[in-house]
Write an enzyme that holds these catalytic residues in place. Structure first.
Site, PDB file in Angstrom:
ATOM      1  CG  ASP A  31      -2.048   0.915   1.017  1.00 37.48           C
ATOM      2  OD1 ASP A  31      -3.091   0.260   1.078  1.00 37.48           O
ATOM      3  OD2 ASP A  31      -2.062   2.172   0.713  1.00 37.48           O
ATOM      4  CG  PHE A  80      -8.472  -5.059  -2.234  1.00 36.03           C
ATOM      5  CD1 PHE A  80      -9.408  -5.255  -2.376  1.00 36.03           C
ATOM      6  CD2 PHE A  80      -7.451  -6.061  -2.136  1.00 36.03           C
ATOM      7  CE1 PHE A  80     -10.217  -6.488  -2.057  1.00 36.03           C
ATOM      8  CE2 PHE A  80      -7.944  -7.440  -1.721  1.00 36.03           C
ATOM      9  CZ  PHE A  80      -9.536  -7.605  -1.981  1.00 36.03           C
ATOM     10  CB  SER A 124     -17.406  -0.588  -8.628  1.00 34.42           C
ATOM     11  OG  SER A 124     -18.336   0.161  -8.155  1.00 34.42           O
ATOM     12  CE1 TYR A 148     -13.410   4.031  -7.875  1.00 39.46           C
ATOM     13  CE2 TYR A 148     -16.026   3.718  -8.049  1.00 39.46           C
ATOM     14  CZ  TYR A 148     -14.905   3.341  -7.604  1.00 39.46           C
ATOM     15  OH  TYR A 148     -14.761   2.122  -6.797  1.00 39.46           O
ATOM     16  CE  LYS A 152     -12.492   0.529  -8.876  1.00 37.81           C
ATOM     17  NZ  LYS A 152     -11.479  -0.188  -8.324  1.00 37.81           N
ATOM     18  CG  ASN A 198     -19.516   5.988   0.558  1.00 33.51           C
ATOM     19  OD1 ASN A 198     -18.176   5.677   0.571  1.00 33.51           O
ATOM     20  ND2 ASN A 198     -20.185   5.562  -0.414  1.00 33.51           N
ATOM     21  NE  ARG A 230     -27.180   3.423  -4.296  1.00 38.53           N
ATOM     22  CZ  ARG A 230     -28.083   4.154  -4.887  1.00 38.53           C
ATOM     23  NH1 ARG A 230     -29.242   3.818  -4.804  1.00 38.53           N
ATOM     24  NH2 ARG A 230     -28.005   5.309  -5.293  1.00 38.53           N
ATOM     25  N   GLY A 293     -26.942  12.784  -9.496  1.00 40.02           N
ATOM     26  CA  GLY A 293     -26.402  11.548 -10.053  1.00 40.02           C
ATOM     27  C   GLY A 293     -26.657  10.343  -9.396  1.00 40.02           C
ATOM     28  CG  ASP A 294     -27.298   9.258  -5.193  1.00 38.71           C
ATOM     29  OD1 ASP A 294     -25.709   9.219  -5.612  1.00 38.71           O
ATOM     30  OD2 ASP A 294     -27.278   9.634  -3.905  1.00 38.71           O
TER      31      ASP A 294
END
Ligand code: NAD
Ligand code: UDP
Length: 336
Positions: A31, A80, A124, A148, A152, A198, A230, A293-294
């Site tokens: 990391d 990760f 994701s 983001y 991905k 979050n 969710r 955006g949700d």
């Protein structure tokens, strides 16, 4: 032979180190500590009663990575490492593309040079963009709505291209829904930098008194109680899914793709009620405007992972909340 865990001191990576060691595997953690602390791994070391090889290296640092592959006998990588804040990615796209895409590219090149061709990648549910329907199956069209998500999606494309071009690579793309929870010990958990974006970490910080109340983004969605739905999945179930995926690659070479979710959705208000049960008192909250955006609803069809990996998420919402609360209440300042 060891599994290299990139992002090994992060939230999911530290839980992966713990579960893999519990399952009798050897791990090496790497990391750059840009979004985590070494202390997470020290806690894991205390829990398993042994030291875990750790390298403070950036995945874009080719020479540093080569040194890690020289120092250990690595046969697969759980990848990760990455930046993951959607809002931040909108303001800093180049940083996200460099870190996530370029970092993965360097990692793959170093793996190839070292003769290591097995990877489990943290993708994701964001790669489904704004899904047209729920539940979401793996064959849904892919799209990205922010840098983001685009990072991905691009990495997924890069990995699909690689497996097509160079037989011998074994790659699992695991599309996470909403990881939450913490190891049941309460010794490790999610330790976000700054104010969490979050839902669950924010709720946990309200419960310890760091914020007054939770802003519930939107009460007028076309859902059963008007709030967003969710698919929250316990981090321990999630990392066990990685182990099953790695086992699958051993018998099914090439590229495999799985949703990692529970196959059921909970609304924001249902999450707040479950958290209140864990804490033993109500969580103050207020319904405010929708967050741009949700999506109204996003939850997985988890059948493919069940059928092909024999994996299902077994920890329910109450367990997730109880485990987050144990971690948060015992470590109000996280690992600091
Ligand atoms: P995290 O930030 O806790 O862990 C990621 C780790 O990667 C951090 O420790 C960070 O320091 C490290 N890192 C970042 N860039 C690096 C680099 N260039 N070199 C070396 N290390 C680097 O995040 P997490 O929640 O544990 O997420 C792990 C992975 O899962 C990420 O790739 C994330 O995008 C993905 N994911 C997470 C979620 C979620 O909600 N937590 C959902 C879907 C996918
Ligand atoms: N949410 C909320 N308040 C918050 C954070 C999130 O109401 O402070 C809602 C959000 O609109 C979504 C759900 O909680 O419906 C989960 O959001 P989160 O950011 O945790 O995950 P996402 O699915 O958006 O990646």
């Amino acid at each position: 032979m060891a599994i290299l865990i990139t992002g090994g001191t992060g939230y999911i990576g530290s839980h992966a180190c713990l579960e893999l060691i519990r399952a009798g595997r050897q791990v090496v953690a790497l990391d750059n500590l840009s979004n985590s602390r070494r202390a997470a791994l020290t806690r894991v070391e205390g829990m398993v009663g042994r030291s875990i090889p750790f390298h403070q290296v950036d995945i874009r640092d080719r020479a540093g990575l080569e040194g890690v592959f020289r120092a250990h006998e690595i046969d697969s990588v759980m990848h990760f490492a990455g930046l993951k804040a959607v809002g931040e990615s909108v303001g800093q796209p180049l940083r996200y593309y460099d870190n996530n895409i370029n970092g993965t590219l360097v990692l793959l090149e170093v793996m190839r040079a070292a003769g290591v061709r097995s990877m489990v990648f943290s993708s994701s549910a964001t790669v489904y963009g704004d899904p047209k329907r729920v539940p979401v199956t793996e064959d849904f069209p892919l799209a990205a709505t922010n840098p983001y998500g685009r990072s991905k999606l691009f990495i997924e494309d890069m990995l699909r291209d690689l497996v097509r071009a160079e037989p011998g690579w074994d790659i699992a793309l695991l599309r996470y829904f909403n990881p939450t929870g913490a190891d049941e010990s309460g010794l490790i958990g999610e330790d976000p930098n700054g104010i969490p974006n979050n839902l669950v970490p924010y709720v946990a910080q309200v419960a310890v008194g760091k914020h007054d109340k939770v802003a519930v983004y939107g009460g007028d969605y076309p859902t059963r109680d008007g709030t967003g739905i969710r698919d929250y999945i316990h981090v321990t179930d999630l990392v066990i899914g990685h182990l099953r995926a790695l086992e699958k690659l051993a018998s099914h070479p090439g590229l495999v793709t799985y949703n990692l979710g529970t196959g059921r959705g909970y609304s924001v208000l249902e999450m707040l009620a479950a958290f209140a049960r864990a804490v033993g008192r109500p969580i103050p909250h207020e319904i405010v405007a929708r967050r741009p955006g949700d999506a109204a609803e996003c939850w997985s069809d988890a059948t493919k992972a069940k059928t092909e990996l024999g994996w299902v998420a077994v920890r329910d919402l109450d367990v997730m909340c109880a485990d987050v609360w144990r971690w948060q209440s015992r470590n109000p300042a996280g690992f600091a």
